[in-house]
Design a protein around this motif. Structure first.
Motif, PDB file in Angstrom:
ATOM      1  N   GLN A  32      53.029 -22.039  12.120  1.00 44.03           N
ATOM      2  CA  GLN A  32      52.388 -21.238  13.160  1.00 44.03           C
ATOM      3  C   GLN A  32      50.963 -21.674  13.468  1.00 44.03           C
ATOM      4  N   GLY A  33      50.399 -22.532  12.649  1.00 42.19           N
ATOM      5  CA  GLY A  33      49.038 -23.013  12.886  1.00 42.19           C
ATOM      6  C   GLY A  33      47.998 -22.207  12.126  1.00 42.19           C
ATOM      7  N   THR A  34      46.946 -22.903  11.735  1.00 39.28           N
ATOM      8  CA  THR A  34      45.808 -22.263  11.073  1.00 39.28           C
ATOM      9  C   THR A  34      44.540 -22.857  11.673  1.00 39.28           C
ATOM     10  N   LEU A  35      43.576 -21.979  11.995  1.00 39.70           N
ATOM     11  CA  LEU A  35      42.388 -22.412  12.726  1.00 39.70           C
ATOM     12  C   LEU A  35      41.319 -22.935  11.784  1.00 39.70           C
ATOM     13  N   VAL A  36      40.825 -24.119  12.093  1.00 42.59           N
ATOM     14  CA  VAL A  36      39.698 -24.710  11.382  1.00 42.59           C
ATOM     15  C   VAL A  36      38.536 -24.820  12.348  1.00 42.59           C
ATOM     16  N   THR A  37      37.409 -24.229  11.984  1.00 40.40           N
ATOM     17  CA  THR A  37      36.210 -24.284  12.816  1.00 40.40           C
ATOM     18  C   THR A  37      35.095 -24.920  12.010  1.00 40.40           C
ATOM     19  N   VAL A  38      34.550 -25.994  12.528  1.00 43.11           N
ATOM     20  CA  VAL A  38      33.465 -26.703  11.853  1.00 43.11           C
ATOM     21  C   VAL A  38      32.186 -26.482  12.656  1.00 43.11           C
ATOM     22  N   SER A  39      31.201 -25.909  12.008  1.00 45.21           N
ATOM     23  CA  SER A  39      29.930 -25.619  12.677  1.00 45.21           C
ATOM     24  C   SER A  39      28.885 -26.663  12.300  1.00 45.21           C
ATOM     25  N   SER A  40      27.916 -26.825  13.179  1.00 42.46           N
ATOM     26  CA  SER A  40      26.861 -27.814  12.905  1.00 42.46           C
ATOM     27  C   SER A  40      25.729 -27.206  12.098  1.00 42.46           C
TER      28      SER A  40
END
Length: 124
Positions: free
Chosen positions: A116-124
């Protein structure tokens, strides 16, 4: 085969995450497994794959040297260890499973089942 991805989240650039994908079904070891990702407004793209034997691995050039795919057939689980994350790694990550009928592991059409997908968010 049903796939359940987990492990996504928010991480700073340079950090690490490990994604997991647990599969149901007794024939897990027969499947090639892959990870794909889709960023907003972009097409789904190949990230990594590992054939049923687990002796070889394949990576997109953009993640080579930073990501590692592995599988544990005893636990019916495939992993994606992501190190040195960059902002451009931000995406929904999907795991996939497919029987090897020939064709390229990097093509979405190779795979029969998707998580189903898993969200990866990379911040600066």
């Amino acid at each position: 085969v049903q796939l359940q991805a987990s492990g996504g989240g928010l991480v700073q650039a340079g950090g690490s995450l490990r994604l997991s994908c647990a599969a149901s079904g007794r024939t897990f070891s027969s499947y090639a497994l892959g990870w794909f990702r889709q960023a907003p407004g972009k097409e789904r793209e190949f990230v990594a794959a590992i054939p049923w034997g687990g002796l070889s691995t394949y990576y997109a050039d953009s993640v080579k040297g930073r990501f590692t795919i592995s599988r544990d057939n005893a636990k019916n689980t495939v992993y994606l260890q992501m190190n040195s994350l960059k902002r451009e790694d931000t995406a929904v990550y999907y795991c996939a499973a497919g029987i090897n009928r020939g064709g390229s592991y990097s093509h979405t059409g190779f795979y029969d089942y998707w998580g189903q997908g898993t969200l990866v968010t990379v911040s600066s």
